[in-house]
Design a protein around this motif. Structure first.
Motif, mmCIF file in Angstrom:
data_model
loop_
_atom_site.group_PDB
_atom_site.id
_atom_site.type_symbol
_atom_site.label_atom_id
_atom_site.label_comp_id
_atom_site.label_asym_id
_atom_site.label_seq_id
_atom_site.Cartn_x
_atom_site.Cartn_y
_atom_site.Cartn_z
ATOM 1 N N ASP A 109 0.805 -1.217 0.000
ATOM 2 C CA ASP A 109 0.000 0.000 0.000
ATOM 3 C C ASP A 109 0.840 1.270 0.000
ATOM 4 N N VAL A 110 2.131 1.164 0.311
ATOM 5 C CA VAL A 110 2.975 2.369 0.270
ATOM 6 C C VAL A 110 3.100 2.900 -1.154
ATOM 7 N N LEU A 111 2.760 2.075 -2.150
ATOM 8 C CA LEU A 111 2.799 2.533 -3.538
ATOM 9 C C LEU A 111 1.767 3.634 -3.788
ATOM 10 N N LEU A 112 0.785 3.776 -2.919
ATOM 11 C CA LEU A 112 -0.247 4.793 -3.074
ATOM 12 C C LEU A 112 0.186 6.138 -2.504
ATOM 13 N N ASP A 113 1.390 6.218 -1.995
ATOM 14 C CA ASP A 113 1.952 7.462 -1.463
ATOM 15 C C ASP A 113 2.986 7.977 -2.462
ATOM 16 N N GLY A 114 2.750 9.197 -2.976
ATOM 17 C CA GLY A 114 3.674 9.754 -3.955
ATOM 18 C C GLY A 114 5.089 9.859 -3.436
ATOM 19 N N ALA A 115 5.261 10.002 -2.122
ATOM 20 C CA ALA A 115 6.605 10.106 -1.554
ATOM 21 C C ALA A 115 7.422 8.837 -1.792
ATOM 22 N N THR A 116 6.755 7.693 -1.872
ATOM 23 C CA THR A 116 7.453 6.433 -2.153
ATOM 24 C C THR A 116 8.147 6.498 -3.502
ATOM 25 N N HIS A 117 7.499 7.100 -4.480
ATOM 26 C CA HIS A 117 8.074 7.222 -5.828
ATOM 27 C C HIS A 117 9.093 8.361 -5.882
ATOM 28 N N ARG A 118 8.807 9.440 -5.157
ATOM 29 C CA ARG A 118 9.747 10.565 -5.117
ATOM 30 C C ARG A 118 11.082 10.147 -4.511
ATOM 31 N N HIS A 129 -5.458 -4.703 -3.370
ATOM 32 C CA HIS A 129 -5.472 -3.592 -2.427
ATOM 33 C C HIS A 129 -6.914 -3.337 -2.004
ATOM 34 N N GLU A 130 -7.168 -3.360 -0.728
ATOM 35 C CA GLU A 130 -8.508 -3.076 -0.231
ATOM 36 C C GLU A 130 -8.866 -1.604 -0.481
ATOM 37 N N PRO A 131 -10.150 -1.318 -0.713
ATOM 38 C CA PRO A 131 -10.549 0.072 -0.935
ATOM 39 C C PRO A 131 -10.315 0.932 0.300
ATOM 40 N N GLY A 132 -10.028 2.196 0.045
ATOM 41 C CA GLY A 132 -9.833 3.186 1.103
ATOM 42 C C GLY A 132 -10.021 4.552 0.486
ATOM 43 N N ASP A 133 -8.972 5.355 0.459
ATOM 44 C CA ASP A 133 -9.038 6.614 -0.292
ATOM 45 C C ASP A 133 -9.184 6.331 -1.787
ATOM 46 N N PHE A 134 -8.618 5.199 -2.218
ATOM 47 C CA PHE A 134 -8.720 4.755 -3.603
ATOM 48 C C PHE A 134 -9.672 3.556 -3.664
ATOM 49 N N PRO A 135 -10.250 3.288 -4.829
ATOM 50 C CA PRO A 135 -11.059 2.071 -4.960
ATOM 51 C C PRO A 135 -10.178 0.837 -4.809
ATOM 52 N N GLY A 136 -10.785 -0.307 -4.510
ATOM 53 C CA GLY A 136 -10.029 -1.543 -4.477
ATOM 54 C C GLY A 136 -9.498 -1.873 -5.864
ATOM 55 N N SER A 179 -10.650 -3.420 -20.224
ATOM 56 C CA SER A 179 -11.013 -2.190 -20.931
ATOM 57 C C SER A 179 -10.372 -0.947 -20.304
ATOM 58 N N SER A 180 -10.045 0.024 -21.163
ATOM 59 C CA SER A 180 -9.529 1.317 -20.710
ATOM 60 C C SER A 180 -10.613 2.380 -20.695
ATOM 61 N N ALA A 181 -11.849 2.021 -21.076
ATOM 62 C CA ALA A 181 -12.892 3.020 -21.330
ATOM 63 C C ALA A 181 -13.281 3.830 -20.098
ATOM 64 N N SER A 182 -13.117 3.272 -18.905
ATOM 65 C CA SER A 182 -13.522 4.017 -17.710
ATOM 66 C C SER A 182 -12.378 4.819 -17.107
ATOM 67 N N GLY A 183 -11.207 4.766 -17.729
ATOM 68 C CA GLY A 183 -10.058 5.515 -17.223
ATOM 69 C C GLY A 183 -8.825 4.652 -17.130
ATOM 70 N N ILE A 184 -7.660 5.264 -17.317
ATOM 71 C CA ILE A 184 -6.409 4.508 -17.283
ATOM 72 C C ILE A 184 -5.517 4.924 -16.124
ATOM 73 N N LEU A 185 -5.993 5.852 -15.285
ATOM 74 C CA LEU A 185 -5.203 6.292 -14.140
ATOM 75 C C LEU A 185 -5.991 6.081 -12.851
ATOM 76 N N LEU A 186 -5.308 5.605 -11.834
ATOM 77 C CA LEU A 186 -5.910 5.390 -10.533
ATOM 78 C C LEU A 186 -6.243 6.748 -9.912
ATOM 79 N N ARG A 187 -7.515 6.930 -9.548
ATOM 80 C CA ARG A 187 -7.976 8.204 -8.998
ATOM 81 C C ARG A 187 -8.579 7.992 -7.611
ATOM 82 N N PRO A 188 -8.330 8.935 -6.680
ATOM 83 C CA PRO A 188 -9.006 8.849 -5.383
ATOM 84 C C PRO A 188 -10.519 8.843 -5.572
ATOM 85 N N LEU A 189 -11.219 8.119 -4.725
ATOM 86 C CA LEU A 189 -12.669 8.032 -4.844
ATOM 87 C C LEU A 189 -13.315 9.414 -4.782
#
Length: 391
Positions: free
Chosen positions: A4-13, A33-40, A61-71
């Protein structure tokens, strides 16, 4: 290890993501990944599973979006409407309209101007002596090239350059959002004008596209212009910056490229794309139950493909953490694969090649001139600031 640390931009920075991905490839390559700030969602970290998902747009399918977005942000406004996010039939119509602009004849026409912009940027950098490579070099050529394709008047380009920088590199989310709104408003005005008075440019082409017998709505034209602008500027800029940093950190590889640029450039550009992989992830939604890497994926599940991880998979790349400008074969996924393979691939490679050629030809001594600042993001990775001293 907590994926789940992958969901923190600081991990990539901070560069910690590769350690996490390496653990996941070995122990949990298809992780829920269980849902939280982001969908599961499912995290895919190995080359085989990422390639399998990206090559099957019917099941994934990519039709609903290709980037993980906060709920809290809701659905992607471009879902089903842009080239990258369209269902197969609509994607085919949009891709055919756009692809002609990336044909060899147009790339040949742009080559001379690309080389001139790269030459000038490097010459001015040498005169200055101390630069931020990201802002002073890497950002310039991609914006000029994309503006040429979109038919943006030269007088307007400085504004687009400034907005693009703020939209992707500004310090706060509010600043980035405001700059992005400026870009969208600009493309709205431009699209309305080109629908009435078409010219010889990509915006005009999009305004004349018909889907199911109806003209593409102006909002859809704008979203596609924005997508092309973002993809053509942000990812190329970060790849150039990441590539320059890799060459500085691996001087023996830099000398190999400098000694035989024409002979090594093609493999070097692909290795820079693999090793730096500026696009951190792309996402798909399962349209039916499927088995992915031995895990049962349900209809409607989201799958996040971590591209830098797939490009460091030892099952596909011998010594994956080694930067080797002569690496071949190099079946990286930095630009995707399958029907949604980046339409501007050859253009992006020509831009990277043009800047590297001029830098290695003109600058004999290039050194870091301070700490490297990296982007804090789940979407795109690479240097935010790359200070150099050069002669």
């Amino acid at each position: 290890m907590n994926p789940d640390v992958l969901l923190d931009g600081a991990t990539h920075r901070d560069g910690r993501a590769h350690e996490v991905w390496a653990w996941m490839r070995e122990h949990d390559p298809v992780h829920w990944h269980e849902p939280g700030d982001f969908p599961g969602f499912w995290s895919l970290t190995r080359h085989d599973e990422v390639r399998e998902v990206l090559r099957d747009p019917v099941t994934f399918s990519s039709a609903s979006g290709i980037l993980l977005r906060p709920l809290a942000q809701g659905a992607d406004p471009g879902g089903g409407r842009t080239l990258a996010l369209a269902a197969p039939a609509r994607h085919q119509v949009l891709r055919e309209a756009v692809a002609g602009w990336f044909a060899p004849r147009n790339l040949r026409r742009l080559t001379e101007s690309m080389e001139a912009v790269a030459r000038t940027a490097v010459k001015e950098s040498l005169a200055a002596g101390r630069i931020d490579f990201v802002a002073d070099v890497a950002a310039r050529l991609p914006v000029e090239v994309v503006c040429a394709f979109l038919g943006i008047p030269p007088a307007d380009r400085p504004d687009l350059v400034a907005w693009a920088w703020d939209a992707f590199c500004a310090g706060t989310a509010t600043e980035r959002s405001l700059a992005h709104l400026e870009i969208l408003e600009y493309f709205t005005d431009l699209a309305l004008h080109r629908r009435d008075t078409p010219g010889d440019d990509l915006v005009s082409v999009l305004t004349q596209v018909t889907v199911d017998g109806e003209p593409l709505p102006i909002d859809d034209v704008v979203l596609n212009c924005d997508s092309l602008f973002v993809g053509g500027t942000e990812n190329v800029r970060q790849t150039l910056a990441g590539g320059m940093l890799a060459l500085l950190e691996h001087p023996a590889q830099q000398e190999l490229l400098r000694a035989d640029f024409d002979g090594v450039a093609a493999t070097a550009v692909d290795e820079i794309l693999r090793f730096t992989t500026s696009g951190l992830h792309t996402m798909r939604r399962a349209t039916r139950p499927a088995d992915v890497g031995g895990r049962s994926v349900a209809e409607g599940d989201l799958l996040v493909c971590w591209l830098p991880s797939a490009n460091r998979d030892a099952a596909q790349f011998p010594d994956p953490d080694v930067f080797d400008v002569t690496r071949t074969p190099n079946r990286h996924l930095a630009l995707g694969i399958g029907p949604h393979y980046c339409v501007g691939t050859q253009l992006a490679k020509l831009e990277i090649r043009a800047v590297l050629r001029e830098f290695l030809a003109q600058a004999r001594d290039v050194t870091l001139d301070g700490p490297v600042e990296r982007l804090d993001s789940l979407v795109v990775g690479g240097p935010r600031r790359l200070p150099l001293r050069l002669t």
